[in-house]
Design a protein around this motif. Structure first.
Motif, PDB file in Angstrom:
ATOM      1  N   SER A 187       0.813  -1.215   0.000  1.00 41.75           N
ATOM      2  CA  SER A 187       0.000   0.000   0.000  1.00 41.75           C
ATOM      3  C   SER A 187       0.847   1.265   0.000  1.00 41.75           C
ATOM      4  CB  SER A 187      -0.934   0.013   1.215  1.00 41.75           C
ATOM      5  OG  SER A 187      -0.194   0.023   2.419  1.00 41.75           O
ATOM      6  N   ARG A 188       2.161   1.089   0.102  1.00 42.67           N
ATOM      7  CA  ARG A 188       3.051   2.243   0.117  1.00 42.67           C
ATOM      8  C   ARG A 188       4.279   1.942  -0.734  1.00 42.67           C
ATOM      9  NH1 ARG A 188       1.299   5.476   4.383  1.00 42.67           N
ATOM     10  NH2 ARG A 188       3.078   6.870   4.136  1.00 42.67           N
ATOM     11  N   SER A 195       8.202   7.561   2.495  1.00 43.42           N
ATOM     12  CA  SER A 195       7.200   6.514   2.341  1.00 43.42           C
ATOM     13  C   SER A 195       5.912   7.159   1.835  1.00 43.42           C
ATOM     14  CB  SER A 195       6.961   5.805   3.685  1.00 43.42           C
ATOM     15  OG  SER A 195       5.961   4.818   3.551  1.00 43.42           O
ATOM     16  N   PRO A 202       2.017   6.783   0.176  1.00 44.50           N
ATOM     17  CA  PRO A 202       0.870   5.903  -0.077  1.00 44.50           C
ATOM     18  C   PRO A 202       0.746   5.611  -1.571  1.00 44.50           C
ATOM     19  CG  PRO A 202       0.264   7.675   1.418  1.00 44.50           C
ATOM     20  CD  PRO A 202       1.630   8.009   0.892  1.00 44.50           C
ATOM     21  N   SER A 203       0.397   4.374  -1.913  1.00 46.18           N
ATOM     22  CA  SER A 203       0.357   3.985  -3.322  1.00 46.18           C
ATOM     23  C   SER A 203      -0.683   4.753  -4.119  1.00 46.18           C
ATOM     24  CB  SER A 203       0.082   2.481  -3.440  1.00 46.18           C
ATOM     25  OG  SER A 203      -1.132   2.146  -2.771  1.00 46.18           O
TER      26      SER A 203
END
Length: 205
Positions: free
Chosen positions: A45-46, A166, A168-169
């Motif tokens: 998700s990241r 980092s 988020p996707s």
């Protein structure tokens, strides 16, 4: 007056780029590499973006340990201003352990030590990159988090500065923001190096 400011700014930007070099990759075996690789692999998700820069020094610096690096970074004018802006914006409010701290030449940046949004996550005195320190950061309500890394490459008489972000996707970072981030990293590196040089000169007198 305006012309002088423009010329001065242009010279400052040119000097910052001339003094610093972006590395092709984060040095293998560094604390930043060890931190970024597992973070990138553990979550779908990241995604994690990492970068590193170097500033060559024409003579050996007296850096006793990772504390010297962390103190120089914390006391550098640009980062001191960033911490002040973060404090003014209230981003580090609400958590007693994350309040800003006064930094002097006796401050111990042990693992777990907090400073504004940053926490000392790891440090090494004799790793592949020599003395190095890794600080992670995060802020409530902000979807991004990351890490800041400093090291002294004694073999090449260089100071290294790196960071990871980092993301988020479902979020994206524009190329303009990335370029600003790279430039700010260079500025922080130059400021940290200048602070170390000043401290070295002061301690020798």
């Amino acid at each position: 007056m305006i012309k002088t400011l423009i010329v001065g700014s242009a010279v400052g930007v040119a000097a910052t780029y001339a003094l610093t070099t972006q590395l092709a990759a984060v040095p293998r075996g560094s604390l930043l590499a060890a931190h970024s690789a597992p973070a990138a692999a553990s979550s779908s998700s990241r995604r994690v973006a990492a970068d590193a820069f170097a500033l060559r020094i024409p003579f050996a610096l007296s850096v006793r340990n990772a504390n010297d690096l962390a103190r120089a970074f914390a006391q550098s004018p640009v980062f001191a201003l960033e911490r002040a802006l973060i404090r003014a914006a209230g981003l580090n409010a609400g958590a007693e352990s994350s309040k800003d701290v006064f930094v002097d030449n006796t401050t111990d940046f042990a693992v777990g030590r907090r400073m504004a949004l940053w926490t000392v996550a790891a440090r090494s005195e004799s790793g592949e990159c020599g003395a190095e320190v890794l600080l992670t950061w995060e802020a409530a309500g902000v979807p991004f988090c990351g890490a800041t890394w400093l090291a002294v490459d004694r073999a090449n008489c260089a100071i290294l500065f790196g960071s990871s972000l980092s993301i988020p996707s479902d979020r994206s970072v524009s190329p303009l923001v990335l370029h600003l981030h790279y430039f700010y990293s260079r500025v922080l590196l130059v400021n940290t190096a200048a602070t170390l040089l000043f401290q070295n000169a002061f301690n020798q007198n």
